[in-house]
Design an enzyme around this catalytic site. Structure first.
Site, PDB file in Angstrom:
ATOM      1  CD  GLN A  80       4.477 -10.614   0.542  1.00 48.04           C
ATOM      2  OE1 GLN A  80       5.157  -9.684   0.154  1.00 48.04           O
ATOM      3  NE2 GLN A  80       3.215 -10.477   0.909  1.00 48.04           N
ATOM      4  CG  HIS A  81       2.040 -13.401  -3.297  1.00 48.75           C
ATOM      5  ND1 HIS A  81       1.179 -12.616  -2.569  1.00 48.75           N
ATOM      6  CD2 HIS A  81       2.966 -12.571  -3.831  1.00 48.75           C
ATOM      7  CE1 HIS A  81       1.584 -11.349  -2.664  1.00 48.75           C
ATOM      8  NE2 HIS A  81       2.661 -11.303  -3.418  1.00 48.75           N
ATOM      9  CG  ASP A 243       9.876 -12.363   0.379  1.00 45.26           C
ATOM     10  OD1 ASP A 243       8.762 -11.795   0.320  1.00 45.26           O
ATOM     11  OD2 ASP A 243      10.381 -12.933  -0.616  1.00 45.26           O
TER      12      ASP A 243
END
Length: 497
Positions: A80-81, A243
């Site tokens: 992520q991110h 994820d």
């Protein structure tokens, strides 16, 4: 046949799943390089993910002994991110700044202030911005690399980028989008006004990808790439997700009552909810799920990333490290670790560094230092569970995934520290399995529910179960109190929940 992909921090994994037989036929992974620098910089080249995907795909298909023309759909999970900034031609403009990059702490603090502090963030986004989120990375690029920033045509997350490479489509879904910092997690839409605070020169309508539903295809594999991979034409690519969201699917955590706990590079604790959760604790990320619904989540930044540093310090392989854990008692004879090698998100200490406390001439042994870093990483997960409140307190079972879940010693430590029964799915790479399940759901959404697919494919491993032992639970209460006192003494984090 369905393909699940998980593009993580350390590697890209690919699994081949036969839904009819209810089993995994093949799996493979290929590593990535992580570039680290001063001030918490942690970056990767998106091109390396593509190379890893190609290698892992070919190896997994070979192990499964299938004809790739039998693949019906592909699902992609991603860390992520991460910020993937593309130019007009769809080429990366700058290395992807990752979830564990803390170089943007100052930009994050400034954004929180501009949005009205924590109350303003909660009202606009349903969560409070954290340094690891994408928003502060975009602000950092604007301030430090203006010549790159001005060329941005599209902003994607890592899994969105792989979907784009597969299909040529620039799309996103609510689960992974939740972690950008410019997405309204209650209303499940982009917040263009928030994005304007982050990147005022960029047109959100043009730069942000089109949102699709979790069971909706991102597109089909590009014909030229399909030929290269040996696929038939028209293979679907599912929406995919972060994820953590697809790890929840891969553990069957798509209804209330379960907790998924991941002992990966980072640590995550999440529990499904049918409704947005009123967030009173800024450390709780009220993310959307990639199965519909919501997935309130806590993330700590130092789990196997911390234990591996200590393991490598002593030149131990995994078997040797586990042997050292066995040699040390609960509490590591008074050694406490604050394992913040990468800074920390929960509690919010992005500039923190790691500490080993309570060392004496008697207790400074490899066994105690190994035990202390595992215990303290697990204490961080308990701290996260406490932040989730009723969602976690009512859970009957923790489903444990990630690399650390392979250690029987660590599984028992989690059960004892949390006081909750622990069990592992047979497939511990749950994000890749979740991606394959979502791909099957996307392909069969008119006739098959995700719940029925999870029932068919998510199998628990009774040999990897651990029940809390009352004497150990009591001993860990004392060791956890010591950890909390160290947090208060060294970082000002209150010693009571």
């Amino acid at each position: 046949m369905y393909i699940g992909v998980d593009c993580g921090t350390q590697s890209t994994k690919v699994v081949v799943v036969d839904v009819e037989a209810g089993r995994l036929l093949g799996e493979a992974s290929r590593p990535h390089r992580l570039d680290e620098g001063e001030h918490g910089r942690r970056e990767q080249r998106p091109e390396d993910w593509v190379v890893a995907f190609r290698g892992a795909f070919q190896a997994a298909v070979a192990e499964a002994r299938i004809d790739p023309r039998d693949v019906r759909a592909i699902g992609v999970s991603g860390q992520q991110h991460g910020m993937v900034a593309l130019d007009e031609a769809g080429e990366p403009l700058y290395p992807a700044k990752l979830w564990c990059d803390t170089e943007t702490a100052a930009q994050n603090d400034a954004l929180i202030e501009r949005l009205g502090g924590e109350p303003g963030c909660l009202e606009k986004l349903g969560l409070v911005l954290q340094t690891g989120y994408t928003a502060s990375k975009v602000a950092w690029l604007r301030e430090t690399r203006p010549e790159v920033y001005r060329r941005i045509a599209t902003l994607l997350l890592p899994h969105d980028y792989l979907n784009f490479w597969l299909t040529g489509e620039r799309v996103a879904e609510a689960g992974d989008a939740s972690g950008t910092g410019y997405f309204d997690t209650h209303r499940r839409c982009w917040r263009h006004d928030v994005f304007a605070e982050i990147a005022p020169e960029l047109d959100a309508e043009r730069v942000l990808p089109r949102l699709i539903e979790s069971d909706e295809p991102a597109g089909v594999v590009r014909p030229a790439l399909a030929r290269e991979l040996g696929l038939s034409e028209g293979v679907l690519v599912a929406s995919g997700g972060g994820d953590n969201m697809l790890g929840a699917i891969g553990t069957g955590n798509i209804a209330p009552g379960l907790v998924t706990l991941s002992l990966g590079t980072s640590g995550t604790v999440c529990a499904y909810s049918d409704e947005p959760v009123p967030v009173e604790d800024a450390m709780v990320a009220n993310f959307c799920a990639s199965s519909g619904g919501w997935l309130p989540l806590i993330c700590t930044m130092n789990v196997t990333s911390a234990t591996n540093r200590v393991r490598e310090l002593f030149g131990l392989d995994l078997a040797g490290f586990n042997d050292q854990l066995h040699r040390a008692p609960i509490g590591a004879e008074g050694v406490t670790t604050l394992p913040f090698f990468n800074g920390e998100r929960v509690p919010p200490l992005p500039q923190a560094s790691a500490s080993f406390l309570g060392l004496t001439s008697v207790n400074t042994t490899p066994a105690n230092l190994c035990r202390a870093v595992v215990e303290s990483a697990t204490f961080g997960m308990r701290y996260g569970l406490e932040r989730l409140g009723k969602l976690a307190a009512g859970a009957s079972q923790i489903r444990l995934i990630g690399g650390g879940a392979r250690s029987s010693v660590w599984r028992q430590i989690v059960a004892d520290v949390t006081g909750t029964p622990v069990v592992c799915p047979q497939v511990t790479d749950a994000a890749a399995l979740g991606a394959a399940l979502q791909a099957a759901w996307c392909d069969r959404r008119q006739t098959t529910s995700l719940a029925s697919l999870c029932e068919r494919l998510v199998h628990l491993d009774p040999a990897a179960a651990a029940e809390p032992r009352p004497a150990n639970v009591e001993a860990y209460h004392q060791a956890y109190d010591r950890y909390r006192e160290a947090l208060q003494r060294h970082h000002g984090i209150p010693a009571t929940p």
